[in-house]
Motif scaffolding. Structure first.
Motif, PDB file in Angstrom:
ATOM      1  N   ARG A 390     -36.866  40.178 174.266  1.00 12.90           N
ATOM      2  CA  ARG A 390     -35.847  40.977 173.584  1.00 12.90           C
ATOM      3  C   ARG A 390     -34.796  41.418 174.598  1.00 12.90           C
ATOM      4  N   ILE A 391     -33.621  41.814 174.143  1.00 14.45           N
ATOM      5  CA  ILE A 391     -32.532  42.220 175.039  1.00 14.45           C
ATOM      6  C   ILE A 391     -32.079  43.635 174.680  1.00 14.45           C
ATOM      7  N   ALA A 392     -32.086  44.544 175.678  1.00 13.15           N
ATOM      8  CA  ALA A 392     -31.671  45.934 175.428  1.00 13.15           C
ATOM      9  C   ALA A 392     -30.161  46.094 175.517  1.00 13.15           C
ATOM     10  N   SER A 393     -29.511  45.308 176.381  1.00 11.05           N
ATOM     11  CA  SER A 393     -28.060  45.448 176.556  1.00 11.05           C
ATOM     12  C   SER A 393     -27.315  44.983 175.303  1.00 11.05           C
ATOM     13  N   GLY A 394     -26.105  45.503 175.153  1.00 12.18           N
ATOM     14  CA  GLY A 394     -25.206  45.009 174.100  1.00 12.18           C
ATOM     15  C   GLY A 394     -25.779  45.163 172.700  1.00 12.18           C
ATOM     16  N   HIS A 395     -25.190  44.396 171.778  1.00  4.03           N
ATOM     17  CA  HIS A 395     -25.650  44.443 170.381  1.00  4.03           C
ATOM     18  C   HIS A 395     -26.190  43.074 170.008  1.00  4.03           C
ATOM     19  N   THR A 396     -27.473  42.962 169.939  1.00  3.44           N
ATOM     20  CA  THR A 396     -28.060  41.672 169.572  1.00  3.44           C
ATOM     21  C   THR A 396     -28.764  41.822 168.218  1.00  3.44           C
ATOM     22  N   ILE A 397     -29.054  40.675 167.613  1.00  2.85           N
ATOM     23  CA  ILE A 397     -29.814  40.686 166.358  1.00  2.85           C
ATOM     24  C   ILE A 397     -31.155  40.038 166.669  1.00  2.85           C
ATOM     25  N   HIS A 398     -32.236  40.545 166.095  1.00  4.08           N
ATOM     26  CA  HIS A 398     -33.535  39.896 166.297  1.00  4.08           C
ATOM     27  C   HIS A 398     -34.005  39.300 164.970  1.00  4.08           C
ATOM     28  N   ILE A 399     -34.130  37.984 164.950  1.00  9.21           N
ATOM     29  CA  ILE A 399     -34.714  37.319 163.775  1.00  9.21           C
ATOM     30  C   ILE A 399     -35.955  36.603 164.286  1.00  9.21           C
ATOM     31  N   GLU A 400     -37.095  37.187 164.006  1.00 10.82           N
ATOM     32  CA  GLU A 400     -38.302  36.655 164.628  1.00 10.82           C
ATOM     33  C   GLU A 400     -38.705  35.317 164.019  1.00 10.82           C
ATOM     34  N   PHE A 401     -39.078  34.450 164.918  1.00  6.14           N
ATOM     35  CA  PHE A 401     -39.414  33.091 164.527  1.00  6.14           C
ATOM     36  C   PHE A 401     -40.933  32.943 164.512  1.00  6.14           C
ATOM     37  N   ASP A 402     -41.437  32.409 163.411  1.00  2.00           N
ATOM     38  CA  ASP A 402     -42.882  32.227 163.268  1.00  2.00           C
ATOM     39  C   ASP A 402     -43.131  30.782 162.860  1.00  2.00           C
ATOM     40  N   GLU A 403     -44.114  30.124 163.500  1.00  2.00           N
ATOM     41  CA  GLU A 403     -44.270  28.693 163.202  1.00  2.00           C
ATOM     42  C   GLU A 403     -44.696  28.429 161.749  1.00  2.00           C
ATOM     43  N   HIS A 404     -45.250  29.451 161.109  1.00  2.00           N
ATOM     44  CA  HIS A 404     -45.682  29.237 159.728  1.00  2.00           C
ATOM     45  C   HIS A 404     -44.518  29.307 158.733  1.00  2.00           C
TER      46      HIS A 404
END
Ligand code: BF8
Length: 681
Positions: A390-404
């Motif tokens: 994960r990245i604390a700097s700036g404004h990022t979006i997290h879309i978690e990737f799951d193999e299922h």
């Protein structure tokens, strides 16, 4: 103005005065974007490399921070470098050599962990696919599955009731291979099974030395234990553990990652594409995939091709979707799909500065935290996808990737990029530089290319090495390093090698640098190669620099070397081959793990820039000289790229002489003179 502000202004002025883009990179596209960053006042790694100097003691490898009584700093003294007694000690009594060996070992551990954790992820997905727990991944390359199954002790045939030999069900084989592969990580005793693929004398040597890894994870953990305060305090013993861990990476975690990725996504074969920032398109939605694991990027490739996604992009005013890659993800999707390369490690911020990147999708490794800050100056969405990164700097979006739910996750990501297209704010400036390339040289593809379908073999390569048309083999790999001019070391070393008839096998960011410099085309042979190598490339139709993939695919180089040994005529072991390794612009801990598995596989390996060893002369001497007597390969460091290549060539010549094929080479030199005469006539 406060004193601090005055200082800041002075630093700023110094940066502006010193930094000329052409002094920072040999690549015109990158130079253009560095200038653009200066114009816009967007700070990049190139700026910080000017204002922040590296620690003088850390650079020597002799700063110990493994307990809270330090950090103990042991810089090299004039007495010691002059040959005097070395009385330097940390608080606990650790010598400079112990400290440097510990630091080196922790780099090996981190590097091996990074590659191997990648491999573990692939093995888990492979097993999920084999068990049909996910429908997004399928076993594709059954030929390769059947080839590797015996290495994991998995039978591919069985006896029928009538005693006849029958083929086993492919799904059952896949499940068993997946289970056995995954078990290599947690195994506590015995041997990582893929080490047996090495030439027999190499395997026997490792066995005699007791350095065969028991399990991939176990050896990494043991490095961390041994380098805790007050445990292993002998640099030779520490290095022995480095060998177990590094071999567990190259011949284990990385090799298994490559194999299983090939089976899931297809074994690479030659493919055309292009490279550099010029692959971005102003009128398209640009999605850059950056990082290392192909599990996600494979899904994004498919998602971006969906008619519904293309239609949506048009709805938003774009002409379509342009996918490209940075770092090793780029290499993975290039090798199997021909997706173009946007750039290597030092170009990640520069790509965003074009103003044309609608999303940069990242997973793990080599992702600079600063991309988030740079992206904040533009409309670019930085999308993190992995729970480990994960990245604390700036404004990022997290879309978690799951193999299922892989494909659904990929579609979500592509949609975010498309929706972002209308939000472009700054002027889009894309450098008009891109080079054509041919990549996709898995060791299987080289086999096929050299020998053809009916007689696939490395024998023609060996013949050309024996008759001297090809002087030897150079494996040139590794990163960019902001402490040295971007791509300069890579290209100078590679050009010097091919000019001297050394064929180059490449991976990682070196491969991307070579692509940008136009060295990955068969046509480049005529321009840059010595006459022998040029002739071979022309006859076979291959580039003089063969792109073998990402950094985990350095395992392909190990397998290619093994195939050359097996093809005969060039000795019995990898250490007999006229071959040398190189990482001209290395910077990551993974490079140290790679270097160490090359060295202990018998390869003379030269690193550029610097090595954190100069403060510990005894340990340095052990790595640079004494290891040759043990493994037949040793480390070296040479920052000057021409000298770097010459050292590799000198080693190649030493091996030719030992094999008794140096005379053949002299004959070809005469041919060259004849040829020059002909050309002059
Ligand atoms: O694994 S060469 S900078 S991208 S570490 Fe990173 Fe180095 Fe590039 Fe690929 Ni390899």
């Amino acid at each position: 103005m406060t004193a601090e502000e005055v200082k800041d202004k002075a630093v700023e002025a110094k940066v502006k005065k010193i930094v000329k883009a052409q002094d920072l990179t040999i690549d015109p596209a990158s130079a253009m974007m560095i200038e653009r960053s200066q114009e816009l006042g967007v700070e990049t790694i190139f700026d910080r490399a000017q204002t922040m100097k590296p620690c003088n003691i850390g650079v020597q490898g002799t700063c110990c921070k493994n307990c809270s009584q330090g950090p103990c700093r042991l810089p090299l003294t004039k007495e010691v470098s002059g040959g005097g007694e070395d009385t330097r000690k940390g608080l606990c009594g650790a010598t400079a050599n112990t400290i440097a060996a510990r630091n080196f070992a922790r780099m090996v551990a981190a590097g091996a962990a990074a590659h191997s954790d990648h491999g573990r992820g692939v093995a888990e997905t492979f097993l999920a696919a084999a068990r049909k727990e996910t429908h997004d991944y399928k076993i594709q390359d059954t030929k390769k599955l059947l080839e590797i199954a015996p290495d994991f002790g998995v039978d591919i045939t069985m006896k029928g009731d009538d005693g006849k030999t029958l083929e086993r069900n492919i799904d059952e084989i896949a499940v068993e291979v997946g289970e056995k592969a995954l078990a290599q990580w947690g195994q506590q005793t015995g041997e990582v099974c893929t080490l047996k693929r090495a030439p027999k004398p190499r395997y026997e040597l490792w066995k005699k030395l007791g350095v065969i890894p028991r399990g991939i994870d176990r050896e990494i953990v043991e490095i961390m234990h041994r380098t805790h305060i007050g445990v292993d305090q002998h640099y030779e013993n520490i290095l022995e553990q480095c060998t177990r861990s590094a071999l567990g990476d190259g011949w284990g975690g990385s090799m298994i990652a490559t194999d299983l990725q090939d089976i899931l996504f297809g074994c690479p074969y030659p493919v055309k594409s292009s490279a550099n920032l010029g692959v971005l398109k102003a009128d398209h939605v640009n999605i850059i995939i950056h990082g290392h694991e192909p599990l996600l990027s494979e899904m994004i490739v498919t998602a971006a091709e969906l008619p519904e996604m293309i239609a949506l992009s048009k709805e938003k005013g774009a002409k379509g979707i342009q996918l490209s890659g940075i770092c090793c993800t780029a290499n993975e999707i290039l090798m199997r799909h021909g997706v173009p390369l946007a750039g290597n490690f030092l170009q990640q911020e520069l790509a965003i500065i074009t103003g044309a990147v609608d999303a940069m999708v990242v997973d793990v490794q080599c992702i600079m935290e600063n991309i988030a800050n740079v992206a904040d100056c533009f409309h670019t969405k930085v999308i993190t996808t992995n729970p480990r990164a994960r990245i604390a700097s700036g404004h990022t979006i997290h879309i978690e990737f799951d193999e299922h739910t892989a494909f659904e996750d990929a579609k979500k990501i592509v949609r975010v990029a498309i929706e972002n297209f209308p939000n472009r704010q700054k002027e889009v400036i894309i450098p008009r530089y891109s080079s054509d390339l041919v990549a996709g040289f898995s060791y299987e593809a080289i086999n096929y290319h050299l020998g053809g379908t009916f007689r696939a073999s490395y024998a023609p390569l060996n013949d050309n090495i024996i008759n001297g048309r090809i002087r030897g083999i150079g494996g040139v790999v590794g990163c960019n390093n902001a402490r040295t001019k971007h791509n300069d070391g890579h290209i100078t070393v590679v050009k010097e090698l091919i000019k001297n008839d050394v064929i180059v096998l490449t991976t990682g960011c070196n491969a991307i640098a070579c692509a940008e410099a136009g060295l990955l085309t068969p046509e480049s042979a005529k321009v840059h190669c010595g006459p022998g190598l040029a002739e071979v490339c022309e006859t076979v139709g291959i580039p003089p620099v063969l792109h073998m993939g990402s950094c985990v695919d350095n395992s392909r180089i190990l397998m290619a070397a093994t195939e050359v040994v097996k093809a005969g005529g060039l000795g019995n072991d990898i250490s007999d081959l006229p071959a040398a390794g190189s990482a001209p612009e290395w910077m990551s801990e993974k490079a140290i793990s790679i270097g160490h598995y090359f060295v202990t596989s018998g390869v003379y390996t030269v690193f550029g820039v610097t090595m954190p060893l100069s403060g510990a002369p005894v340990f340095e001497n052990y790595l640079y000289r004494e290891l040759e007597g043990i493994y037949g390969g040793m480390w070296d460091c040479e920052p000057d790229p021409v000298e770097h290549a010459r050292k590799m060539i000198a080693h190649i010549d030493k091996k030719r002489k030992a094999l008794g094929i140096d005379k053949a080479r002299e004959r070809v030199l005469m041919d060259m003179a004849d040829r020059q005469k002909l050309e002059a006539a």
